[in-house]
Design an enzyme around this catalytic site. Structure first.
Site, PDB file in Angstrom:
ATOM      1  NE  ARG A  57     -44.626  14.861  -5.781  1.00  0.00           N
ATOM      2  CZ  ARG A  57     -44.772  15.969  -5.048  1.00  0.00           C
ATOM      3  NH1 ARG A  57     -45.872  16.203  -4.427  1.00  0.00           N
ATOM      4  NH2 ARG A  57     -43.800  16.854  -4.964  1.00  0.00           N
ATOM      5  CB  THR A  58     -39.756   9.650  -6.439  1.00  0.00           C
ATOM      6  OG1 THR A  58     -40.385  10.391  -7.480  1.00  0.00           O
ATOM      7  CG2 THR A  58     -39.177   8.378  -7.019  1.00  0.00           C
ATOM      8  CE  LYS A  86     -16.698  10.737   3.890  1.00  0.00           C
ATOM      9  NZ  LYS A  86     -16.420   9.465   4.579  1.00  0.00           N
ATOM     10  NE  ARG A 107     -35.683  11.745  -8.020  1.00  0.00           N
ATOM     11  CZ  ARG A 107     -36.872  12.364  -7.923  1.00  0.00           C
ATOM     12  NH1 ARG A 107     -36.992  13.481  -7.221  1.00  0.00           N
ATOM     13  NH2 ARG A 107     -37.924  11.863  -8.529  1.00  0.00           N
ATOM     14  CG  HIS A 135     -39.008  10.054 -12.815  1.00  0.00           C
ATOM     15  ND1 HIS A 135     -39.116   8.934 -12.015  1.00  0.00           N
ATOM     16  CD2 HIS A 135     -39.394  11.097 -12.028  1.00  0.00           C
ATOM     17  CE1 HIS A 135     -39.541   9.300 -10.812  1.00  0.00           C
ATOM     18  NE2 HIS A 135     -39.715  10.599 -10.796  1.00  0.00           N
TER      19      HIS A 135
HETATM   20  C1  NCD Z   1     -40.603  14.924 -11.020  1.00  0.00           C
HETATM   21  C2  NCD Z   1     -39.114  14.652 -11.104  1.00  0.00           C
HETATM   22  O1  NCD Z   1     -38.451  14.509 -10.080  1.00  0.00           O
HETATM   23  O2  NCD Z   1     -38.643  14.530 -12.218  1.00  0.00           O
HETATM   24  N1  NCD Z   1     -41.105  14.786  -9.735  1.00  0.00           N
HETATM   25  C3  NCD Z   1     -41.557  13.551  -9.313  1.00  0.00           C
HETATM   26  O3  NCD Z   1     -40.801  12.607  -9.213  1.00  0.00           O
HETATM   27  N2  NCD Z   1     -42.867  13.401  -9.090  1.00  0.00           N
HETATM   28  C4  NCD Z   1     -41.003  16.190 -11.669  1.00  0.00           C
HETATM   29  C5  NCD Z   1     -40.337  17.472 -11.257  1.00  0.00           C
HETATM   30  O4  NCD Z   1     -39.495  17.497 -10.371  1.00  0.00           O
HETATM   31  O5  NCD Z   1     -40.681  18.479 -11.863  1.00  0.00           O
END
Ligand code: NCD
Length: 308
Positions: A57-58, A86, A107, A135
């Site tokens: 999703r993100t 590396k 991320r 997040h």
């Molecule tokens: C979440 C995350 O990556 O922290 N997912 C997301 O971005 N929607 C929640 C999860 O991974 O449980």
């Protein structure tokens, strides 16, 4: 204060005014999305999307947001294919990419890693999840969802259930909702996965009533129920994960014991913590929540690149 050039690293440093501004721009982006599909607001911009941890999703909603605003992206979607494999430091990666693009979305697994990158560069950095830390973009889309589903952000009783220790979404959500005078936070988790003390103490300092429990029945009395996945990838000991997985499974039957008006949310992905028979309930908001991620991320991209 303008968002132009600002990093989005955490919700801890956001005040009510910031959040309301983001909500307002998100609503405008939702309108834009529905009427224009692809705009040219960011047609001259390029964004690096660096994902060194799994994501659906993100990453894809950021990519969608970028393209819906007419911008271009370069993407790392697999840690093994970038120089992180590396041994390159985050700061060096950031300083390199800074010469290519106008904004970085990242991320990666290290707590505070997005800040390390932001400190190394002068273009805006957006944290798409820093390990067990924060997040912020998820929390902001969660707020947008709560506003839509409940008609406002003020005064809710919010239960967060599951892995509150490693779950970065609930850390960011606690801070993001705090300025809106929540009636109560109910932190529902097995003892070993409770909300970090420092966050609970911070919420209490802000005057928010906080209740810790391990009983989901208590969480069902809330008006927003925020379920989360046990974060398997953060456990050092696989046996501990095996012991705690499946701690809470929300079903239609269990929901009958609680507040009938409860809004059910989840950042997704779910493993088994919400039974699929819940999905058809009108108050099951988690897929609408995921869709809101596009509008929210359109808003943040436009804001930090000075085009909102
Ligand atoms: C979440 C995350 O990556 O922290 N997912 C997301 O971005 N929607 C929640 C999860 O991974 O449980």
């Amino acid at each position: 204060m303008s968002f132009e050039g600002r990093d989005i690293l955490s919700t801890e440093d956001m005040n009510k005014e910031d959040i309301l501004e983001i909500m307002a721009v998100t609503a405008r982006m939702e309108d834009l999305f529905r009427t224009q599909h692809v705009s040219d607001l960011l047609a001259d911009k390029m964004v690096a999307v660096i994902f060194l941890e799994p994501s659906t999703r993100t990453r894809l909603s950021f990519e969608t947001a970028i393209k819906r605003l007419g911008a271009k992206s370069i993407t790392v979607a697999d840690a093994k294919t970038s120089s992180a494999a590396k041994g390159e430091t985050l700061a060096d990666t950031a300083r390199t990419i800074e010469g290519y693009v106008d904004c970085i979305v990242v991320r990666q697994p290290m707590l505070g890693g997005a800040k390390v990158m932001a400190d190394a560069v002068s273009i805006p950095v957006i944290n798409g999840g820093d390990g067990p830390g924060q997040h912020p973009t998820q929390a902001l889309l969660d707020l947008y969802t709560i506003q839509n589903e409940k008609g406002g952000l003020e005064g809710h009783k919010v239960a967060m259930v599951g892995d509150l220790k490693y779950g970065r979404t609930v850390h960011s959500l606690s801070y993001a909702l705090a300025p809106f005078a929540p009636e109560e936070y109910i932190f529902c988790a097995p003892d070993a996965l409770q909300m970090p003390d420092q966050i609970v103490a911070n919420m209490k300092e802000k005057g928010i009533t906080c209740r810790k429990t391990d009983k989901i029945e208590e969480a069902l009395q809330a008006d927003v129920l925020y379920m989360t996945r046990i974060q398997k990838e953060r456990f050092d000991d696989p046996a501990e994960y095996e012991r705690l997985k499946g701690s809470y499974i929300l079903t239609r039957d269990i929901l009958e014991k609680g507040n009938r008006e409860i809004t059910i949310m989840h950042p997704l992905p779910r493993v088994d913590e919400i039974s699929t028979d819940v999905d058809a309930l009108p108050n099951a908001a988690y897929f609408r929540q995921a869709h809101n991620g596009v509008f929210l991320r359109m808003a943040l991209l436009a804001m930090v690149m000075g085009r909102a």
